[in-house]
Scaffold this active site. Structure first.
Site, PDB file in Angstrom:
ATOM      1  N   GLU A 502       0.858  -1.180   0.000  1.00 30.87           N
ATOM      2  CA  GLU A 502       0.000   0.000   0.000  1.00 30.87           C
ATOM      3  C   GLU A 502       0.899   1.237   0.000  1.00 30.87           C
ATOM      4  OE1 GLU A 502      -3.508  -0.489   2.206  1.00 30.87           O
ATOM      5  OE2 GLU A 502      -4.431   1.227   1.239  1.00 30.87           O
ATOM      6  N   GLU A 767      -2.455   0.027  13.125  1.00 31.43           N
ATOM      7  CA  GLU A 767      -3.527   0.518  12.256  1.00 31.43           C
ATOM      8  C   GLU A 767      -4.887   0.401  12.938  1.00 31.43           C
ATOM      9  OE1 GLU A 767      -4.018  -1.853   8.714  1.00 31.43           O
ATOM     10  OE2 GLU A 767      -5.068  -0.237   7.693  1.00 31.43           O
TER      11      GLU A 767
HETATM   12  C1  BGC Z   1      -5.214   2.703   4.428  1.00 29.79           C
HETATM   13  C2  BGC Z   1      -5.558   3.863   5.293  1.00 29.79           C
HETATM   14  C3  BGC Z   1      -6.576   4.699   4.631  1.00 29.79           C
HETATM   15  C4  BGC Z   1      -7.771   3.824   4.412  1.00 29.79           C
HETATM   16  C5  BGC Z   1      -8.998   4.489   3.916  1.00 29.79           C
HETATM   17  C6  BGC Z   1      -6.440   1.919   4.112  1.00 29.79           C
HETATM   18  O1  BGC Z   1      -6.203   0.862   3.304  1.00 29.79           O
HETATM   19  O2  BGC Z   1      -4.229   1.921   4.980  1.00 29.79           O
HETATM   20  O3  BGC Z   1      -4.682   4.305   6.147  1.00 29.79           O
HETATM   21  O4  BGC Z   1      -6.796   5.911   5.195  1.00 29.79           O
HETATM   22  O5  BGC Z   1      -7.425   2.746   3.592  1.00 29.79           O
HETATM   23  O6  BGC Z   1      -8.848   4.936   2.676  1.00 29.79           O
END
Ligand code: BGC
Length: 892
Positions: A502, A767
């Protein structure tokens, strides 16, 4: 002579230090028209009070010799009566392309006593007109180099087409020995490192950094004067980088192109002022070498048998190398100077333990989740072998590395050694980076020792500005974890995660964390750069994006994500007093306001919600999305009204104040009970946003704050917020009279809380609150990063409210020129020692409590004033610079 010098020092009270140009220390290429100067002031005698700058004089010269004689042949401001020490625009003679200008400053103190001149700083003007050509390898060169690799590697590169051999480019040239200066300007469509006569020209990594390469590419400038001789060779190692590596998710690659190229100009000036330019053109040669691939997400594969020796030394025979192919510069793609500090290795960490989990399979633990890479030390006379390093943030129950949460990121570095070396050797990858605490190593010749491995921490090298230490080990660890989250994710852009596939510049994460980030480090340049990315990613309709650069996740921004386009500039203005931020972003911010406003004439933001993530990753709560979106729309309007006022846009200030009021009215009508202040959704986040964004009429605020506190109590003193609410939890509680509840949340250690992750050995911010729980183990690996900073946005409160270091209490008291010292002690903490190096100097605030008494010691920097607000003890002071003690104030 010495005595005379001392008397100068003694005679005046203040001296200018830490000179910066456009937020950077001696940048070699700057492409702003009127670069801004800044310095901070220190007291000759730290015990003196009320010191300030009455005037300054800046001298700018085109050579150091004139400047040494106090001649400013480009600009001499004369004595300017002003207390300004930053954001001073250069107004001298226009510089030529690439010209360097040296500057220094002296100041007069409050009694008109003059300091000596500061040390000399400099900046270089941008290159402006490039005449070089992009150079790369003829078609097929990289594919050919994939022939005859081991079957296991062949399978992998077949399944992953972006894995491409790294290119080596070189050029031999000579020059006269009378060199005055030599500046190398370089960039790549890819990631690159330059060597001159075998030596790296700098210590930056992953240059030129990440931008939207379709539109804008940054270039670097290096002073290579010392590295040049008569006979020279320039060498470039050119990898795929963000340009063509795997980037983001869904196996996306080659987002900007498939052929890596480099662009270089070496400008040499001789003492007789004659100039020559060595540039990338068709005289260069290209080859492949030992790096079979070096991919951001996948890792690096290195074949020692393909070593090409001293390939960047002048004497090297490059007869067998191919001539490069050339490509003209595309005038549509902007070449811009590097706007921020580069990515660098900032620290090394040794592993603490090792375990052989299966025969020949070793797991090393650094006891710190981090970002970067591992340097491997291989002993002399090692046999030919294949050493493989896998990187992971956590371990499975059986001790194996937990790599499921990396998704498609392989994060594997492999070194295939040829067994021909009688000397010990070190290896580390080039154009990849990993998020890890553990590494698994296989194939090491013999038993790998702790000393065979070093973890190298790599990130954007933004200078640390915040220090914090308290009586609570939990709070100390929390602060460390927040800082590690920041280090791990400020990697050319502010990314969400450093480990899985990501690593994108999410705007939601950025806006919620930016205030915290600006306490931890000087992120003024970093966010100036990112705001350029954010503007560039704005859609023609005016939508800011979800991620910037806009890649992989290409829709327009969701509520609380797109709003970063307003919140980040506002925060930069607030923390650094940066008015240019407002100018640079005004048009884009206005467009965003129209983007929402034009589709939501009733002021409730229900259209153009795009992905609409709501209060992302909230727990045991469901914040209604329209409440969140409308609150954010209101917040945007509020910030726009402040930014308009700050930049003398009177009409706009009025317009946005009214808009904020209209949105607030609609919000109250639609979602708020006007008698008891209950808000639709009844979650902590609805109260937090309504209060923080000034959406409620004054009389309802205490009621809403009580409802919030009740909600937290009903959850047995636990939070339920996701990414968005979390940033406002402690600040709102403290602001509205529930500081005790803020402390309860801060020190909570059962699920869900910051303390819960810490009790379970977190060394970074997770997270998700439930990334790992005792009951369920790991959360769904499809989204379970252990190194995301968003939930760490409480960091701002630690400095601002707990330690009490804030910029002034009035709206226009930005940039810590007028400081607000307003500590909020609370149950469970007996002392706090904090400091913050603001743009106006370092502020210290330390307090301790004993027997219901509170003692505070502060240090207010020269040329600033502070309001010391100890309202809990019924005390308020106005002070100038210096050290102050407030002893034994009553706590009740
Ligand atoms: C990310 C985030 C992001 C979220 C919403 C996720 O996959 O890791 O940090 O803000 O998606 O878009």
């Amino acid at each position: 002579m010495m005595d005379q010098y001392l008397s100068i020092i003694k005679n005046n009270d203040i001296n200018p230090i830490d000179l910066k140009t456009e937020y950077l220390v001696n940048p070699l290429a700057v492409d702003v028209n009127e670069p801004r100067f800044q310095w901070t002031l220190v007291a000759t005698d730290p015990l003196k009070h009320n010191l300030s700058q009455k005037a300054y004089q800046i001298l700018v010269s085109n050579d150091e010799q004139s400047l040494a004689k106090n001649v400013g042949n480009l600009w001499d401001t004369g004595k300017v009566v002003s207390d300004q020490t930053n954001h001073i625009h250069y107004k001298g003679k226009t510089l030529n392309a690439g010209q360097r200008a040296y500057w220094k400053v002296k100041v007069w103190d409050q009694e008109d006593k003059e300091s000596t001149f500061s040390t000399v700083a400099y900046w270089g003007n941008a290159l402006i007109n490039w005449t070089a050509q992009w150079i790369g390898a003829p078609v097929g060169t990289q594919k050919n180099a994939l022939k005859n690799i081991d079957e296991i590697d062949a399978q992998l590169v077949k399944s992953k087409p972006a894995l491409m051999p790294v290119l080596y480019l070189r050029k031999h040239f000579t020059c006269e020995p009378t060199i005055k200066t030599a500046i190398l300007y370089a960039t790549a469509q890819g990631a690159y490192e330059v060597l001159l006569n075998g030596k790296p020209v700098a210590d930056d990594r992953m240059s030129p950094g990440w931008t939207d390469y379709h539109n804008t590419i940054q270039y670097q400038a290096y002073d290579v004067t010392e590295l040049l001789g008569k006979d020279n060779a320039l060498g470039v190692i050119l990898g795929t980088g963000w340009f063509s590596s795997y980037v983001g998710y869904r196996h996306q690659f080659q987002l900007y192109g498939s052929n890596q190229t480099a662009l270089l100009e070496l400008h040499i000036e001789y003492h007789n002022n004659e100039k020559i330019v060595i540039k990338s053109d068709n005289t260069w040669k290209v080859n492949t070498g030992p790096i079979i691939y070096s991919d951001i997400l996948m890792g690096e594969l290195y074949y020692q048998s393909r070593d090409i020796g001293q390939w960047s030394s002048p004497a090297y025979d490059d007869k067998s190398w191919l001539p490069v192919i050339i490509k003209p510069i595309d005038p549509k793609v902007k070449l811009v100077t590097e706007r921020s500090q580069p990515v660098r290795v900032t620290q090394e960490i040794s592993p603490k333990t090792r375990r052989e989990i299966k025969p020949g399979v070793w797991v090393f633990d650094f006891e710190q989740n981090m970002v970067g890479l591992v340097k491997l030390h291989v002993p002399a006379n090692s046999k030919s072998t294949r050493i493989q390093l896998r990187h992971a943030e956590a371990l499975e129950k059986d001790g194996n590395v937990y790599v499921k949460n990396l998704r498609s990121a392989l994060a594997i570095d492999t070194y295939v050694l040829d067994g021909n070396h009688t000397k010990a050797q070190d290896f580390e990858p080039h154009f990849t980076y990993h998020g890890f605490r553990y590494i698994e190593i296989t194939g090491f010749p013999g038993e790998p020792q702790l000393t065979n491995i070093v973890g190298r921490v790599v990130h954007s090298d933004t200078p640390i500005t915040g220090q914090l230490e308290t009586s609570s080990p939990l709070v100390n660890r929390l602060h460390d974890n927040i800082l590690w989250g920041q280090k791990s994710n400020f990697f050319s852009v502010p990314t969400d995660s450093p480990q899985r596939d990501e690593r994108l510049g999410f705007l939601g994460d950025g806006e919620i964390f930016v205030h915290t980030a600006s306490y931890n480090a000087d992120v003024s340049a970093f966010f100036s750069k990112w705001m350029r990315d954010v503007r560039e990613a704005q859609s023609s309709a005016g939508g800011f994006s979800n991620v910037a650069p806009r890649a992989c996740n290409v829709v327009d921004g969701a509520p609380a994500w797109g709003d970063a386009g307003v919140i980040v500039p506002y925060t930069m203005y607030r923390q650094y007093g940066d008015l240019k931020m407002i100018e640079d972003n005004w048009e884009a911010m206005n467009k965003w306001m129209n983007y929402i406003g034009s589709q939501n004439p009733n002021y409730i933001w229900t259209k153009r919600l795009n992905n609409n993530y709501g209060d992302w990753l909230q727990v045991n709560a469901n914040t209604p999305k329209e409440v969140l979106s409308t609150a954010y729309y209101g917040y945007d309007a509020l910030l726009m009204s402040r930014l308009a006022a700050a930049s003398n846009r009177t009409e706009d200030a009025k317009k946005y104040t009214e808009l904020h009021q209209n949105i607030a009215n609609a919000f109250n009508k639609a979602f708020v009970n006007s008698t008891d202040g209950h808000i639709k959704g009844e979650t902590q986040t609805v109260y937090l946003l309504a209060l923080a964004f000034e959406m409620l009429p004054e009389k309802l605020r205490p009621l809403a704050a009580n409802n919030l506190a009740e909600n937290i109590k009903a959850h047995n003193w636990h939070l339920t917020t996701g990414f968005i609410g979390v940033g406002y939890l402690c600040p709102v509680l403290t602001q509205f009279g529930h500081n005790d509840v803020a402390y309860r949340l801060l020190l909570q250690n059962t699920y869900p809380s910051w303390g819960y992750s810490i009790a379970n050995n977190a060394t970074t911010i997770w997270e998700r609150w439930d990334g790992w729980t005792k009951e369920k183990g790991f959360q769904d690996p499809s989204m379970n990063s252990f190194n995301h900073y968003s939930l760490g946005s409480v960091g701002r409160w630690l400095f601002q409210s707990m330690a009490g270091i804030d910029t002034g209490s009035q709206r226009n008291e930005v940039g810590f020129k007028h400081i607000l010292i307003r500590p909020n002690p609370g149950q469970g903490l007996t002392y706090v020692n904090a400091s913050y190096k603001s743009i106006n100097g370092r502020i210290d605030s330390s307090w301790h409590t004993s027997d219901k008494k509170f003692t505070l010691k502060i240090n207010i920097p020269v040329n600033t004033r502070a309001t010391v607000d100890l309202s809990f003890a019924g005390k308020l002071y106005e002070v100038g610079s210096g050290i102050y003690d407030y002893n034994n104030c009553d706590l009740d």
